[in-house]
Design a protein around this motif. Structure first.
Motif, PDB file in Angstrom:
ATOM      1  N   LYS A  89       3.268   4.232 -13.062  1.00 25.89           N
ATOM      2  CA  LYS A  89       3.683   3.590 -11.975  1.00 25.89           C
ATOM      3  C   LYS A  89       2.917   4.132 -10.592  1.00 25.89           C
ATOM      4  O   LYS A  89       3.000   5.271 -10.413  1.00 25.89           O
ATOM      5  CB  LYS A  89       5.244   3.605 -11.939  1.00 25.89           C
ATOM      6  CG  LYS A  89       5.896   2.576 -12.433  1.00 25.89           C
ATOM      7  CD  LYS A  89       7.292   2.407 -12.069  1.00 25.89           C
ATOM      8  CE  LYS A  89       8.098   1.481 -12.748  1.00 25.89           C
ATOM      9  NZ  LYS A  89       9.457   1.532 -12.852  1.00 25.89           N
ATOM     10  N   TRP A  90       2.173   3.089 -10.131  1.00 28.26           N
ATOM     11  CA  TRP A  90       1.649   3.572  -8.792  1.00 28.26           C
ATOM     12  C   TRP A  90       2.265   2.842  -7.660  1.00 28.26           C
ATOM     13  O   TRP A  90       1.733   1.666  -7.403  1.00 28.26           O
ATOM     14  CB  TRP A  90       0.280   3.317  -9.088  1.00 28.26           C
ATOM     15  CG  TRP A  90      -0.631   3.942  -7.601  1.00 28.26           C
ATOM     16  CD1 TRP A  90      -1.160   2.938  -6.876  1.00 28.26           C
ATOM     17  CD2 TRP A  90      -1.067   5.031  -7.533  1.00 28.26           C
ATOM     18  NE1 TRP A  90      -1.975   3.646  -5.937  1.00 28.26           N
ATOM     19  CE2 TRP A  90      -1.851   4.832  -6.368  1.00 28.26           C
ATOM     20  CE3 TRP A  90      -1.149   6.214  -8.081  1.00 28.26           C
ATOM     21  CZ2 TRP A  90      -2.503   6.239  -5.444  1.00 28.26           C
ATOM     22  CZ3 TRP A  90      -1.423   7.441  -7.319  1.00 28.26           C
ATOM     23  CH2 TRP A  90      -2.296   7.259  -6.327  1.00 28.26           C
ATOM     24  N   THR A  91       3.166   3.351  -6.925  1.00 27.68           N
ATOM     25  CA  THR A  91       3.803   2.758  -5.737  1.00 27.68           C
ATOM     26  C   THR A  91       3.989   3.583  -4.706  1.00 27.68           C
ATOM     27  O   THR A  91       4.928   4.137  -4.356  1.00 27.68           O
ATOM     28  CB  THR A  91       5.342   2.197  -6.190  1.00 27.68           C
ATOM     29  OG1 THR A  91       5.911   3.182  -6.627  1.00 27.68           O
ATOM     30  CG2 THR A  91       5.205   0.942  -7.008  1.00 27.68           C
ATOM     31  N   PRO A  92       2.873   4.152  -4.149  1.00 26.92           N
ATOM     32  CA  PRO A  92       2.753   5.323  -2.923  1.00 26.92           C
ATOM     33  C   PRO A  92       3.385   4.546  -1.731  1.00 26.92           C
ATOM     34  O   PRO A  92       3.698   5.666  -0.978  1.00 26.92           O
ATOM     35  CB  PRO A  92       1.361   5.596  -2.902  1.00 26.92           C
ATOM     36  CG  PRO A  92       0.387   4.374  -3.319  1.00 26.92           C
ATOM     37  CD  PRO A  92       1.327   3.798  -4.468  1.00 26.92           C
ATOM     38  N   LEU A  93       3.496   3.581  -1.458  1.00 27.61           N
ATOM     39  CA  LEU A  93       3.834   2.901  -0.169  1.00 27.61           C
ATOM     40  C   LEU A  93       5.441   2.597  -0.366  1.00 27.61           C
ATOM     41  O   LEU A  93       5.762   2.059   0.930  1.00 27.61           O
ATOM     42  CB  LEU A  93       2.922   1.890   0.282  1.00 27.61           C
ATOM     43  CG  LEU A  93       1.418   2.345   0.139  1.00 27.61           C
ATOM     44  CD1 LEU A  93       0.240   1.103   0.531  1.00 27.61           C
ATOM     45  CD2 LEU A  93       1.327   3.426   1.276  1.00 27.61           C
TER      46      LEU A  93
END
Lengths: 251, 301
Positions: B62-66
């Protein structure tokens, strides 16, 4: 004597330039025929017309007839690919494929549906022996042909040509890129091979023609000045120009 | 004859030395610039990995850095990039190699003279034009065939990247095939080979190292391509192999964050460098492989 190739009224053009002028010649079976003459005289062009290697050059034209086994090789019935299987060729610079020695020799056979291992193995051994290369390379038959020396490569190219069991082998200055010892080996080979094949050789060296050929044709400016038995050409030329050339007055 | 006076070599020697110093300096400048870039990239990346573990970064899905809760798994971005690369490769490799073979072996001289520059123009088109082309021409076409396709999708962008990299493959492969000496072709023809056999058995194997290198170069270019994917592929990091969906690539992410208002020094800011480093390593490895191929298979011809 029965000619294997009969050339009649052959003209050849590169674009507008007429490179061969009305060439007539009979090539005899199991003989070595040499073409000599200065650079640009048309001898190599003529050699390449004999197995249609000029087909790949753009903008050329051929007139006249070359009769081989009763057929004109430039007629529609003659398939150039088939013709080149029967009339093989060895080039000025050794040009082995970047493959193994073995694969170089059997390439032509494979392309013609011969894939049986026993047959191919036998051909490789026989042809390598025929070109006197077997003892030198027998341990590295499955190594790259590019590892061989220039003289060995050229003998390999001859082996590759005779593996197809052709009728005629054309040689275009086959020793011009080789050292004297390799040259001598090729010359010995040519004399050996003429028992089984008809050989036509273009050479820059008159001594070579005198040493190995039975017939010699002297070319000048696209014309055949004189064509006769080699001994007659060199001892008793009929044409003044031939005499001047073989005595080294020009060329 | 008059005796010729030769000028002393001393003046020349001084010039030689000066030129040597100037050229060395120029060479060093480019080397140090590269080192500087790598250093600053690695420095921020190091800071990033102080806060996020490398394992999470490389294996997370999962890529949700913001968005809270934040996740820093780079795999969706890598998958997005790979999807683009595969689609682009499926376009550029067969088309590029096909046109190279045609131009080198089959085309008459006149046709080649005319076609080759046209093909090379493709390489000169700015990538933003391709991006626009993907959005306004390729996407509507795909949506005509597959109506469920998203407006932003990997397929459209991949096709555009593929078209853009055709000249890379074709130009380099064609040069390599043209460099195969005619004597080799003639050798095969003289054994009764047909044109197709000569091409297949002699020309392509001899030129193989450069052909493979051109493939890798095209892939490496596709990995790094930014404008087209930023415009046409979307900005949804997603672990998918469906080319009709909106995705995000590593480069696409970098563009998105660089243009947004992420505060300097924040963790989100540092992700840029981590992704950038990964991208750099991938293209670097591809280039090394490509050089290796060219060297290893360089033949005597």
């Amino acid at each position: 004597m029965e000619p294997i190739l009969s050339i009649r009224n052959l003209n050849f053009y590169y674009g507008e330039h007429k490179a061969l002028k009305d060439v007539n010649m009979d090539i005899y079976k199991n003989n070595v025929t040499a073409f000599i003459g200065p650079s640009g005289c048309g001898k190599s062009t003529f050699l390449r017309t004999l197995n249609r290697m000029n087909d790949f050059i753009e903008n050329v034209k051929v007139e006249g007839n070359i009769i081989y086994e009763g057929k004109d090789i430039y007629s529609k019935e003659m398939e150039p690919v088939e013709l080149r299987r029967r009339i093989g060729m060895v080039f000025q610079k050794p040009n082995p494929f970047p493959k193994t020695i073995y694969e170089n020799i059997v390439y032509g056979l494979r392309k013609n549906g011969v894939n049986k291992k026993e047959v191919l193995d036998e051909v490789v051994e026989k042809t390598l022996k025929a070109v006197a290369l077997y003892d030198e390379v027998k341990d590295k038959i499955h190594k790259s042909a590019l590892e061989l020396s220039g003289g060995q490569q050229q003998r390999l190219c001859i082996a590759r040509a005779i593996a197809m069991q052709p009728d005629v082998v054309l040689m275009d200055e086959p020793t011009s890129a080789l050292d004297p010892i390799s040259t001598m080996k090729i010359e010995e080979l040519v004399l050996e091979l003429k028992k089984d094949y008809t050989i036509i050789i273009v050479t820059h060296s008159m001594q070579q023609a005198a040493r190995i050929s039975d017939y010699t044709a002297f070319f000048l400016n696209g014309e055949v000045v004189e064509y006769d038995e080699t001994s007659k050409i060199f001892s008793n030329p009929r044409d003044k120009r031939t005499e001047d050339y073989i005595t080294g007055r020009f060329g | 004859m008059r005796r010729i006076e030769f000028e002393g070599k001393e003046r020349m020697n001084r010039l030689e030395k000066a030129v040597k110093i100037i050229l060395t300096t120029l060479g060093l400048i480019s080397i140090f610039t590269t080192i500087g870039i790598i250093f600053s990239l690695f420095e921020e990346t190091f800071m990033f990995f102080k806060e996020v573990s490398i394992v999470e970064f490389l294996t997370g899905t999962k890529w949700t850095p913001l968005i809270e809760p934040t996740h820093f798994g780079v795999l969706p971005l890598v998958a997005g990039t790979m999807l683009i690369v595969v689609i682009a490769g499926l376009i550029s490799i067969p088309l590029g190699l096909g046109s190279a073979i045609y131009l080198s072996e089959y085309a008459p001289k006149k046709v080649r003279k005319f076609l080759k520059p046209i093909l090379e123009v493709l390489a000169g088109v700015p990538s933003i034009v391709y991006g626009y082309f993907a959005l306004t021409a390729i996407t509507p076409l795909i949506r005509n065939i597959f109506p469920e396709t998203s407006v932003y999708n990997a397929l459209s962008a991949g096709i555009a990247v593929g078209i853009m990299t055709i000249p890379l493959v074709s130009s380099m492969s064609e040069d390599a095939m043209m460099a195969v000496p005619d004597s080799l072709r003639n050798g095969a023809y003289a054994l009764g080979a047909t044109k197709l056999e000569v091409t297949k058995d002699v020309v392509i194997p001899t030129a193989m190292s450069s052909i493979v290198a051109s493939f890798i170069l095209a892939i490496s270019r596709a990995v790094g391509e930014t404008m087209i994917v930023a415009m046409a592929a979307g900005s949804t990091p997603k672990l998918t192999i469906n080319p009709l969906e909106s995705i995000q690539t590593m480069t696409g992410y970098i563009v998105q964050i660089s243009m947004g208002d992420v505060p300097y020094g924040s963790l989100a800011y540092k992700t840029l460098f981590a992704v950038g480093t990964l991208l750099f390593l991938i293209t670097f490895i591809l280039n090394v492989i490509s050089r290796h191929f060219v060297r290893k298979y360089r033949r005597a011809y």
